[in-house]
Scaffold this motif. Structure first.
Motif, PDB file in Angstrom:
ATOM      1  N   SER B  65      42.317  36.553  20.718  1.00  0.00           N
ATOM      2  CA  SER B  65      42.528  35.937  19.409  1.00  0.00           C
ATOM      3  C   SER B  65      41.225  35.367  18.852  1.00  0.00           C
ATOM      4  O   SER B  65      41.001  35.384  17.649  1.00  0.00           O
ATOM      5  CB  SER B  65      43.609  34.858  19.499  1.00  0.00           C
ATOM      6  N   ASN B  66      40.384  34.880  19.736  1.00  0.00           N
ATOM      7  CA  ASN B  66      39.032  34.470  19.315  1.00  0.00           C
ATOM      8  C   ASN B  66      38.159  35.726  19.292  1.00  0.00           C
ATOM      9  O   ASN B  66      37.263  35.908  20.124  1.00  0.00           O
ATOM     10  CB  ASN B  66      38.461  33.384  20.232  1.00  0.00           C
ATOM     11  N   GLY B  67      38.432  36.585  18.315  1.00  0.00           N
ATOM     12  CA  GLY B  67      37.878  37.942  18.290  1.00  0.00           C
ATOM     13  C   GLY B  67      36.364  38.018  18.221  1.00  0.00           C
ATOM     14  O   GLY B  67      35.782  39.039  18.597  1.00  0.00           O
ATOM     15  N   HIS B  68      35.726  36.945  17.751  1.00  0.00           N
ATOM     16  CA  HIS B  68      34.259  36.965  17.725  1.00  0.00           C
ATOM     17  C   HIS B  68      33.688  37.113  19.138  1.00  0.00           C
ATOM     18  O   HIS B  68      32.585  37.575  19.313  1.00  0.00           O
ATOM     19  CB  HIS B  68      33.703  35.713  17.040  1.00  0.00           C
ATOM     20  N   GLY B  69      34.489  36.717  20.145  1.00  0.00           N
ATOM     21  CA  GLY B  69      34.031  36.884  21.524  1.00  0.00           C
ATOM     22  C   GLY B  69      34.267  38.291  22.045  1.00  0.00           C
ATOM     23  O   GLY B  69      34.568  38.490  23.226  1.00  0.00           O
ATOM     24  N   SER B  70      34.109  39.280  21.171  1.00  0.00           N
ATOM     25  CA  SER B  70      34.506  40.659  21.477  1.00  0.00           C
ATOM     26  C   SER B  70      33.858  41.215  22.735  1.00  0.00           C
ATOM     27  O   SER B  70      34.449  42.039  23.430  1.00  0.00           O
ATOM     28  CB  SER B  70      34.192  41.560  20.283  1.00  0.00           C
ATOM     29  N   TYR B 150      49.456  38.077  26.983  1.00  0.00           N
ATOM     30  CA  TYR B 150      48.442  37.045  27.191  1.00  0.00           C
ATOM     31  C   TYR B 150      47.526  36.987  25.971  1.00  0.00           C
ATOM     32  O   TYR B 150      47.218  38.014  25.370  1.00  0.00           O
ATOM     33  CB  TYR B 150      47.580  37.370  28.411  1.00  0.00           C
ATOM     34  N   ALA B 151      47.094  35.795  25.657  1.00  0.00           N
ATOM     35  CA  ALA B 151      46.120  35.674  24.563  1.00  0.00           C
ATOM     36  C   ALA B 151      45.002  34.713  24.946  1.00  0.00           C
ATOM     37  O   ALA B 151      45.260  33.648  25.518  1.00  0.00           O
ATOM     38  CB  ALA B 151      46.793  35.204  23.289  1.00  0.00           C
ATOM     39  N   PHE B 152      43.792  35.135  24.638  1.00  0.00           N
ATOM     40  CA  PHE B 152      42.628  34.258  24.733  1.00  0.00           C
ATOM     41  C   PHE B 152      42.506  33.523  23.402  1.00  0.00           C
ATOM     42  O   PHE B 152      42.534  34.156  22.347  1.00  0.00           O
ATOM     43  CB  PHE B 152      41.360  35.074  25.000  1.00  0.00           C
ATOM     44  N   VAL B 153      42.359  32.221  23.469  1.00  0.00           N
ATOM     45  CA  VAL B 153      42.507  31.387  22.278  1.00  0.00           C
ATOM     46  C   VAL B 153      41.373  30.374  22.207  1.00  0.00           C
ATOM     47  O   VAL B 153      41.098  29.686  23.192  1.00  0.00           O
ATOM     48  CB  VAL B 153      43.842  30.616  22.339  1.00  0.00           C
ATOM     49  N   GLY B 154      40.754  30.288  21.044  1.00  0.00           N
ATOM     50  CA  GLY B 154      39.733  29.265  20.843  1.00  0.00           C
ATOM     51  C   GLY B 154      40.239  28.108  19.999  1.00  0.00           C
ATOM     52  O   GLY B 154      41.375  28.132  19.510  1.00  0.00           O
ATOM     53  N   ASP B 155      39.399  27.111  19.810  1.00  0.00           N
ATOM     54  CA  ASP B 155      39.810  25.949  19.013  1.00  0.00           C
ATOM     55  C   ASP B 155      40.182  26.338  17.592  1.00  0.00           C
ATOM     56  O   ASP B 155      41.112  25.778  17.012  1.00  0.00           O
ATOM     57  CB  ASP B 155      38.668  24.930  18.975  1.00  0.00           C
ATOM     58  N   PHE B 180      49.049  31.649  26.853  1.00  0.00           N
ATOM     59  CA  PHE B 180      47.759  31.483  26.175  1.00  0.00           C
ATOM     60  C   PHE B 180      46.737  30.903  27.149  1.00  0.00           C
ATOM     61  O   PHE B 180      47.083  30.034  27.967  1.00  0.00           O
ATOM     62  CB  PHE B 180      47.876  30.483  25.010  1.00  0.00           C
ATOM     63  N   PHE B 181      45.516  31.355  27.038  1.00  0.00           N
ATOM     64  CA  PHE B 181      44.398  30.710  27.718  1.00  0.00           C
ATOM     65  C   PHE B 181      43.552  30.021  26.662  1.00  0.00           C
ATOM     66  O   PHE B 181      42.886  30.695  25.860  1.00  0.00           O
ATOM     67  CB  PHE B 181      43.525  31.747  28.445  1.00  0.00           C
ATOM     68  N   TRP B 182      43.582  28.712  26.669  1.00  0.00           N
ATOM     69  CA  TRP B 182      42.795  27.976  25.675  1.00  0.00           C
ATOM     70  C   TRP B 182      41.400  27.706  26.221  1.00  0.00           C
ATOM     71  O   TRP B 182      41.257  27.082  27.276  1.00  0.00           O
ATOM     72  CB  TRP B 182      43.499  26.668  25.308  1.00  0.00           C
ATOM     73  N   ASP B 183      40.427  28.183  25.501  1.00  0.00           N
ATOM     74  CA  ASP B 183      39.023  28.009  25.847  1.00  0.00           C
ATOM     75  C   ASP B 183      38.577  26.628  25.355  1.00  0.00           C
ATOM     76  O   ASP B 183      37.998  26.493  24.276  1.00  0.00           O
ATOM     77  CB  ASP B 183      38.225  29.134  25.159  1.00  0.00           C
TER      78      ASP B 183
END
Lengths: 669, 669
Positions: B65-70, B150-155, B180-183
């Motif tokens: 979800s924090n796609g900039h971390g591609s 599963y989703a990778f999630v940023g602030d 969700f994995f919150w970074d």
């Protein structure tokens, strides 16, 4: 005659609401009947307002965020004595031309602080109002700025993402003078709230740093006590009011149909009987009306005191306060822009227009203390903070609001600030994210608020971040919005000129669209005549005969048109370049000017790194276009321009082929 | 040789990411370096996937979800053995044409489940995927459907309103297979998260009914144990991972610049030294690569078992499962539509097109079990629930998702469902609220997902609810979106035809625009030939000579054009009526068909209760237009049509005046 009780006052709201709704054959009775006691507690005991001067700058603000419950607001405005909402207006509820429209429509002189209806907008506006208040209080002192912002809130406002953004940021910013009344009636349009939500809403507010006070929403004393608690707490407060939707209508109260099921004469009669209200349609007995009018007058002393305090301010501060209220910029503001434009014209160099805008706003901020900047977590790439301090819970004098990644809230906050008056707000993010903000921009256009929505990274010039971040359709989608000026300047000089025109607006919002990548300047003149003012203008004339080609371009593509013209002229083709930074302003010009700019001979080609949609109004169906035909791609910006064929060569080639296929010098289609 | 540790595996992600980002000269190192251990725990110990068959229907879904971390995703796909993401692709990160674009671009065959970048979209997609999984599990049994999302999630995802909507609804629906994995790295683009948020994010999830597990995000064992806990809990789980942004880069770790500050060769060297990684650029030692490839193979047994179970399904169920995966509707579906169209043609009566659509979808639902309907708290006025049961935590077999007043989430959920496959999703709300949903619609268009976005209440026909609820600019704003079909049918027959074409799409989403108010039918034929298929068609020919007037109309205004034609023909003016329910399809036709429909003689007039913007492509600049020029108003619908001059008389009058001022029979401009 029995004394008038708070219950009578509340029931006056109820009967006015159902009489008007039944007469209109439609409306939403759920809110006015469910929130009648809450409103009574607020308006008769706490609200600081003066119906005789609805524009009093230090009035408390009230936002009906659940705007479908508009009859609650109209009933209150009528009962407390706002002249524009007389009984005839109430009776014409939902009729064409009535001040009592289906949803409240912005009219501060009538006591309607903002337009509401699309859910969540209102509470986000309220956050903006509370920010404006806190900032102005820090600037001018509590003597002249010391008011509260209240919002009526339904379940829908709290389900919408924008509402959640509002709760988060209001808690973070510690907006202690903000109070929400949550109409906890356990019903939405679909039925029980259990269909779509199971979180504890009160706890959700607590997590965000709000004070929550839970009360029986039909107990005027309890609500009033809760308001007092709200006033005493430094946090924003949410008064969770347990209510019965449509309370008082025997057939509908507490039911799904309470929301907006059609009312019939039988319902009016049954309600009157249930309430013990013996009076006829639209008939408010004089003692009850007098009770309400007294509520409308109890702020009179405070009102007089406020004027005394304003008069006691040092002259310069008083003048600054009035300037802010009237939306007047300091006299020198246009000189600042002209100076910048002439400097830039004298020192031509490739610059990105977002950087130019940052510089312009920075310079304006030094002379115009009303300017407030909000930004959605893109401070560095959008460059509009510069010397501004952050607005925070401990430093409300700051002029830069870090909104977090909350574009929608930010747009609605800017609307709330503009409606509040006293500050001159602008928001900043990437153009690709204008879609997140768009519902708020629509409300600005509808209300005619002179808010400024600034966007950077406006095309495939974004480059490697790829198509998610590259607008292609968004310019057109914004240009189609009524009462919205969309500016896309080509260089530093045009940036200054666009800002000048945008800042002159009083009833129209502006969208400012800037490029990330540096582009060569196109204007050798600057600071003398604002050429953007008419929306489009002849940047380079055709030479050596009647026009054969007219190139129409905007923003970061104007320099391509200029270079293409040079090649075409060298080939003996008389070519003009028109810069079109603002279509809406150009459309307002007379036909003679439009013909003069667009030309009446030869072929036309539009040049813009966006889709053609909308351009045919200037190009005709036979005109050429050099731009995008679909979404962008991830790659270096210069390669993308080549890849998508937005180049000098493409323009020149298209000119040649159009000339070959058309009979030159014919009136363009 | 020392054994390969989880730390080595995680560091392999790190070096691939920084090598690629440095080579690209830009990118976002914060996420891949901060979430390397989290990804290692997930991919090497828990994820159910098969890089040899990326489209395995029962694979776990992973959304960045924090796609900039591609680069996190590309590194994982490369290391675990997805063939499309080979080392050359990784090396070409952010170059034009690379599978490793700046932000992940939907390509399930490469392991990229959805396009992400605009924050919050991904976690909302994930909610849709989890709904699809739960529904299909209920329908086909755990033997063939039993996977996790599963989703990778940023602030940023958690600040965006859409993210908050996702949290609320996922908790409400009890989506236990969603994790969700919150970074939690305490940094956003602007700097410390303290700038814009102070709520306890973990508590916010708990309030919404999630399990929250707090761990050190750099401890693979702790993250792995948390994933096991997530699997055991019936609630959705949020694993709050305390991390150090850009961990491993000495100059940037834990800093604001860790997010995306440019990397230089010195950084690569310093990072290698800090990590104790002696290998060269893009060089993953064979033992570490083997460790990753083993992770990519550990699902092989499960994969074989799944095929065995699928083969053991009753034939009809297996066929239904495959149909769902392939997006095939049952053979009879077009008959259902044709039957409806012929019924309606045989029984002409005024109907509202949203009611017709509800009937069409209701009939289709009885034969097409894949259809799922989502709606944003407007069940009654939009009429698309009918016999469908609600999808709830206890009844995932239900096919109607009450999304609450959360349009943005709803749009992104539909995208997630469509990307998941196996269900055929549509969303329903009012057209005025499409603006709330628009960012998700753009993602559908960009991804080419055949989602269906249904909207009712499409014009001033809304009536008394007023301008907030009356689209005027929204049709154009949607038509400009690339790869989006926008349908606006005129009557019941066209409704059926539009649905047929929309449901045939495999790589293009559709926007279905319907009117609230009943309008007279215009089609006497139905069920034989789908006339909508070519986008626009000649509904009524000109009679008595070459065309003098062509009326082009859509939706609820077509009947006005038909009535105007009758008057014009009666006055001896040869007038044709063209119905244009889908511009995009019409634009794809060849020039001969377009000329045949639009006509090559006489004058043209567009008729639509919306703005002219965009119409000039068909009308030319000299064409006429009967429609809106600004926002609507609150009043009865019929009065509004009169007030804004959208009437038969206005069309007739405009035809006369255009004919008078033009030289008839000339090629229209």
């Amino acid at each position: 005659m029995a004394p008038v009780t708070p219950g009578h006052l509340a029931d006056a709201i109820r009967v006015l609401a159902i009489d008007a709704i039944e007469r209109a054959t439609e409306g939403h009775q759920g809110v006015p009947l469910g929130m009648a006691e809450i409103a009574t507690a607020l308006y008769t005991r706490h609200l600081r307002f003066n119906p005789q001067d609805p524009l009093w700058p230090d009035r408390d603000r009230v936002v009906l965020s659940n705007g479908h419950g508009s009859m609650l607001l109209y009933a209150l405005l009528h009962l407390t004595g706002y002249q524009k909402i007389d009984l005839e207006q109430v009776k014409s509820f939902r009729e064409l031309g009535s001040h009592c429209a289906g949803h409240p429509e912005y009219d501060p002189a009538a006591g309607i602080e903002v337009t509401t209806g699309p859910l969540g907008q209102g509470i986000a506006n309220a956050v903006g109002m509370a920010v404006a208040e806190a900032h102005l209080r820090a600037r001018f002192g509590e003597g002249v700025v010391n008011h509260r912002t209240y919002a009526f809130v339904g379940d829908g406002c709290l389900q919408e993402g924008i509402g959640q953004e509002a709760i988060q940021l209001a808690g973070h910013l510690g907006l202690g003078k903000l109070t929400f009344f949550w109409d906890d009636n356990q019903i939405t349009d679909d039925g029980s709230t259990e269909l779509s939500i199971s979180e504890n809403v009160a706890d959700r507010f607590r997590v965000a740093g709000w004070q929550v006070i839970e009360v029986d929403g039909h107990d005027v004393e309890a609500v009033s006590a809760a308001i007092t608690l709200a006033h005493r707490d430094p946090r924003p407060s949410m008064i969770a009011c347990k209510t019965v939707i449509a309370k008082g209508i025997p057939r509908l109260q507490g039911q799904r149909g309470g929301h907006s099921a059609r009312l019939f004469p039988e319902d009016l009669a049954a309600t009157r009987q249930a309430l013990g209200w013996p009076h006829g349609g639209f008939d408010i007995p004089s003692d009850i009306l007098a009770g309400w009018r007294a509520a409308g007058e109890h702020g009179a002393q405070d009102y007089v005191g406020w004027h005394t305090r304003l008069a006691a301010l040092p002259a310069a501060q008083a003048a600054a306060f009035r300037d802010g209220q009237d939306g007047r910029l300091p006299e020198c503001w246009q000189d600042v822009l002209a100076d910048y434009a002439s400097e830039m014209a004298a020192n031509p160099q490739p610059l990105s227009t977002i950087q130019c805008s940052g510089e312009v706003i920075s310079r304006l901020c030094t002379v115009a203390p009303d300017l407030l900047v909000t930004c959605a977590d893109l401070e560095a790439p959008t460059n509009h903070k510069r010397q501004l301090a952050a607005f925070t819970a401990t430093n409300p004098a700051g002029r830069y609001v870090h909104c977090g990644v909350r574009e929608h809230l930010m747009g609605a906050m800017v609307n709330g600030m503009a409606a509040h008056r006293g500050v001159n707000p602008l928001s900043v993010t990437y153009l690709a994210f204008s879609d997140y903000q768009r519902p708020a921009m629509r409300m600005a256009a509808l209300m005619g608020l002179p808010a400024k929505f600034v966007f950077s990274h406006d095309s495939i010039g974004v480059g490697k971040n790829g198509p998610t971040h590259q607008p292609v359709e968004i310019l057109a989608a914004l240009r189609v919005m009524p009462n919205m000026l969309v500016f896309r300047p080509a260089d530093a000089v045009e940036v200054a000129e666009c800002w000048e025109v945008a800042l002159e607006q009083t009833r129209t919002p502006s969208t400012m669209v800037f490029a990330k990548q540096p582009v060569p300047p196109v204007r050798g003149d600057g600071g003398v005549e604002n050429r953007v003012r008419r929306g489009a203008y002849l940047l380079k004339p055709a030479e050596g005969g009647p026009r054969q080609v007219t190139l129409l371009a905007t923003g970061s593509e104007v320099h391509l048109a200029v270079a293409a013209r040079q090649q075409l002229q060298a080939a003996g083709i008389a070519t003009a370049v028109v810069s079109m930074p603002c279509w809406e302003l150009f459309d307002q010009q007379d036909a003679a000017y439009r013909d003069e700019v667009l030309g009446t001979t030869g072929v036309r080609i539009g040049v813009e790194a966006a889709l053609r949609f909308g351009w045919d109004a200037y190009l005709g169906r036979q005109g050429g276009f050099v731009g995008m035909t679909g979404f962008g791609a991830s790659g270096p910006a210069d390669q993308l321009y080549q890849h998508f064929g937005i180049t000098v060569e493409a323009i020149v080639q298209q000119a040649h082929s159009l000339l070959a296929s058309s009979s030159c010098c014919k009136e363009p289609a």
